[in-house]
Write a protein that holds these residues in place. Structure first.
Motif, PDB file in Angstrom:
ATOM      1  N   PRO A   1       0.138  -9.373 -16.580  1.00 26.43           N
ATOM      2  CA  PRO A   1      -0.198 -10.138 -15.383  1.00 26.43           C
ATOM      3  C   PRO A   1       0.660 -10.584 -14.274  1.00 26.43           C
ATOM      4  O   PRO A   1       0.678 -10.895 -13.351  1.00 26.43           O
ATOM      5  N   ALA A   2       1.897 -10.810 -14.923  1.00 27.99           N
ATOM      6  CA  ALA A   2       3.143 -11.309 -14.192  1.00 27.99           C
ATOM      7  C   ALA A   2       3.502 -10.501 -12.762  1.00 27.99           C
ATOM      8  O   ALA A   2       3.631 -11.062 -12.042  1.00 27.99           O
ATOM      9  N   ALA A   3       3.293  -9.508 -12.887  1.00 30.61           N
ATOM     10  CA  ALA A   3       3.536  -8.589 -11.622  1.00 30.61           C
ATOM     11  C   ALA A   3       2.703  -8.940 -10.440  1.00 30.61           C
ATOM     12  O   ALA A   3       2.725  -8.259  -9.359  1.00 30.61           O
ATOM     13  N   SER A   4       1.492  -9.494 -10.860  1.00 32.01           N
ATOM     14  CA  SER A   4       0.605  -9.935  -9.651  1.00 32.01           C
ATOM     15  C   SER A   4       1.058 -11.131  -9.074  1.00 32.01           C
ATOM     16  O   SER A   4       0.280 -11.416  -7.758  1.00 32.01           O
ATOM     17  N   LEU A   5       1.999 -11.908  -9.435  1.00 37.32           N
ATOM     18  CA  LEU A   5       2.160 -12.996  -8.887  1.00 37.32           C
ATOM     19  C   LEU A   5       2.615 -13.041  -7.413  1.00 37.32           C
ATOM     20  O   LEU A   5       2.128 -13.728  -6.585  1.00 37.32           O
ATOM     21  N   PRO A   6       3.654 -12.066  -7.021  1.00 33.13           N
ATOM     22  CA  PRO A   6       4.069 -11.721  -5.491  1.00 33.13           C
ATOM     23  C   PRO A   6       2.620 -11.579  -4.701  1.00 33.13           C
ATOM     24  O   PRO A   6       2.628 -12.148  -3.767  1.00 33.13           O
ATOM     25  N   ARG A   7       1.794 -10.791  -5.380  1.00 30.62           N
ATOM     26  CA  ARG A   7       0.667 -10.474  -4.477  1.00 30.62           C
ATOM     27  C   ARG A   7      -0.149 -11.715  -4.339  1.00 30.62           C
ATOM     28  O   ARG A   7      -0.839 -12.046  -3.322  1.00 30.62           O
ATOM     29  N   TYR A   8      -0.324 -12.271  -5.398  1.00 33.97           N
ATOM     30  CA  TYR A   8      -1.107 -13.732  -5.209  1.00 33.97           C
ATOM     31  C   TYR A   8      -0.309 -14.621  -4.229  1.00 33.97           C
ATOM     32  O   TYR A   8      -0.993 -15.312  -3.496  1.00 33.97           O
ATOM     33  N   ALA A   9       0.851 -14.450  -4.116  1.00 35.40           N
ATOM     34  CA  ALA A   9       1.721 -15.527  -3.425  1.00 35.40           C
ATOM     35  C   ALA A   9       1.466 -15.339  -1.928  1.00 35.40           C
ATOM     36  O   ALA A   9       1.213 -16.087  -1.042  1.00 35.40           O
ATOM     37  N   ARG A  10       1.443 -13.886  -1.776  1.00 38.39           N
ATOM     38  CA  ARG A  10       1.101 -13.247  -0.273  1.00 38.39           C
ATOM     39  C   ARG A  10      -0.446 -13.790   0.100  1.00 38.39           C
ATOM     40  O   ARG A  10      -0.558 -14.109   1.112  1.00 38.39           O
ATOM     41  N   SER A  11      -1.191 -13.638  -0.911  1.00 35.14           N
ATOM     42  CA  SER A  11      -2.737 -13.960  -0.648  1.00 35.14           C
ATOM     43  C   SER A  11      -2.714 -15.563  -0.251  1.00 35.14           C
ATOM     44  O   SER A  11      -3.913 -15.882   0.439  1.00 35.14           O
TER      45      SER A  11
ATOM     46  N   ASN B   1      16.152  -7.137  -5.702  1.00 34.36           N
ATOM     47  CA  ASN B   1      16.064  -6.380  -6.779  1.00 34.36           C
ATOM     48  C   ASN B   1      16.902  -5.055  -6.529  1.00 34.36           C
ATOM     49  O   ASN B   1      17.181  -4.549  -5.253  1.00 34.36           O
ATOM     50  N   PRO B   2      17.633  -4.438  -7.456  1.00 34.03           N
ATOM     51  CA  PRO B   2      18.568  -3.538  -6.993  1.00 34.03           C
ATOM     52  C   PRO B   2      17.831  -2.036  -6.666  1.00 34.03           C
ATOM     53  O   PRO B   2      18.089  -1.202  -6.078  1.00 34.03           O
ATOM     54  N   GLU B   3      16.600  -2.145  -7.257  1.00 31.74           N
ATOM     55  CA  GLU B   3      15.885  -0.819  -7.109  1.00 31.74           C
ATOM     56  C   GLU B   3      14.377  -1.117  -6.110  1.00 31.74           C
ATOM     57  O   GLU B   3      14.193  -2.260  -6.374  1.00 31.74           O
ATOM     58  N   ALA B   4      14.002  -0.199  -5.818  1.00 29.35           N
ATOM     59  CA  ALA B   4      12.684  -0.458  -5.064  1.00 29.35           C
ATOM     60  C   ALA B   4      11.596  -0.639  -6.212  1.00 29.35           C
ATOM     61  O   ALA B   4      11.714  -0.100  -7.275  1.00 29.35           O
ATOM     62  N   THR B   5      10.502  -1.480  -5.822  1.00 26.39           N
ATOM     63  CA  THR B   5       9.412  -1.768  -6.882  1.00 26.39           C
ATOM     64  C   THR B   5       8.187  -1.637  -5.766  1.00 26.39           C
ATOM     65  O   THR B   5       8.105  -1.479  -4.821  1.00 26.39           O
ATOM     66  N   SER B   6       7.240  -1.694  -6.494  1.00 27.17           N
ATOM     67  CA  SER B   6       5.855  -1.523  -5.649  1.00 27.17           C
ATOM     68  C   SER B   6       5.799  -2.935  -5.072  1.00 27.17           C
ATOM     69  O   SER B   6       4.799  -3.098  -3.771  1.00 27.17           O
ATOM     70  N   HIS B   7       6.735  -4.130  -4.971  1.00 29.79           N
ATOM     71  CA  HIS B   7       6.144  -5.312  -4.255  1.00 29.79           C
ATOM     72  C   HIS B   7       7.079  -5.167  -3.161  1.00 29.79           C
ATOM     73  O   HIS B   7       7.012  -5.978  -2.153  1.00 29.79           O
ATOM     74  N   ASP B   8       7.816  -4.022  -2.683  1.00 31.68           N
ATOM     75  CA  ASP B   8       8.489  -3.931  -1.570  1.00 31.68           C
ATOM     76  C   ASP B   8       7.585  -3.799  -0.452  1.00 31.68           C
ATOM     77  O   ASP B   8       8.002  -4.465   0.802  1.00 31.68           O
ATOM     78  N   GLU B   9       6.541  -3.369  -0.495  1.00 27.75           N
ATOM     79  CA  GLU B   9       5.508  -3.387   0.524  1.00 27.75           C
ATOM     80  C   GLU B   9       4.688  -4.408   0.950  1.00 27.75           C
ATOM     81  O   GLU B   9       4.395  -4.894   1.979  1.00 27.75           O
ATOM     82  N   ILE B  10       4.699  -5.411  -0.137  1.00 29.70           N
ATOM     83  CA  ILE B  10       3.957  -6.715   0.149  1.00 29.70           C
ATOM     84  C   ILE B  10       4.752  -7.748   0.596  1.00 29.70           C
ATOM     85  O   ILE B  10       4.602  -8.892   1.232  1.00 29.70           O
TER      86      ILE B  10
END
Ligand SMILES: [Zn+2]
Length: 151
Positions: free
Chosen positions: A97-107, A116-125
Motif C-alpha cells: 500500500p505504500a504506493a497509495s501514499l502520494p494519492r492520499y497526500a493529494r486527497s 524520479n529518473p523514470e515516469a511512474t503512475s504518480h506523475d499524473e497526480i
C-alpha cells in the motif's frame, strides 16, 4: 521521513524521525509473538528461537504478501495529513500500500512533488515532476530554495 527501504541507512545518515514502512533488516523479531529479538538471541540455536514462545526469529522486515506494521502505517498517514509538501522520491510506485501514499497526500490537499529518473503512475497526480536521480535533484532543489545550502 517515510521510507520503504529496509537498510536502515536513513537512520545511519542521521535522520531522526524515520517511519520504516517495510521494517528494518537490522532488527529481528519473533515470527510467532512479534516480540523484538536482541542480537544475542540469534546465537541461541539454529534456527534461532524466541525464548518466550519458541517461535522462530526472523528479520524485522515486511515480506511480500504481509501487512505493513500498523503503527508505521498509521503514523505515515498522520504525517501526510499535516505535511505542507509530500516529496515522493526515488520509487517505482508499484508496491502497495505504500504506493497509495502520494494519492492520499493529494486527497488531503497536500502538494505532491515527484522526483524520479523514470515516469511512474504518480506523475499524473503530482503537481510537480522533477525528472532525475534524487542524489542530483535534491541538492539542486535545496540550493535553489536556500542559496546558503552547501553545494
Ligand atoms: Zn515469540
Amino acid at each position: 521521513m517515510i521510507t520503504q527501504n529496509v537498510d536502515g541507512l536513513h537512520l545511519q545518515a542521521g535522520s531522526s524521525d524515520v517511519i520504516e514502512l517495510h521494517g528494518n533488516i537490522w532488527h529481528n523479531l519473533c515470527a510467532n509473538c512479534g516480540r523484538p529479538a536482541a542480537e544475542a538471541e540469534l546465537d541461541a540455536g539454529t534456527p534461532p528461537a524466541c525464548p518466550h514462545c519458541r517461535g522462530l526469529i526472523r528479520p524485522g522486515v515486511v515480506w511480500f504478501g504481509e501487512a505493513l506494521p500498523a503503527p508505521a502505517w498509521t503514523r505515515a498517514a498522520e504525517v501526510l495529513e499535516t505535511a505542507d509538501i509530500f516529496f515522493c522520491i526515488g520509487t517505482s510506485s508499484l508496491v502497495e500500500p505504500a504506493a497509495s501514499l502520494p494519492r492520499y497526500a493529494r486527497s488531503c490537499g497536500r502538494t505532491v512533488i515527484q522526483i524520479n529518473p523514470e515516469a511512474t503512475s504518480h506523475d499524473e497526480i503530482a503537481q510537480y515532476v522533477l525528472r532525475g536521480r534524487s542524489g542530483e535533484v535534491m541538492p539542486a532543489l535545496l540550493q535553489a530554495a536556500w542559496p546558503a545550502w552547501p553545494a
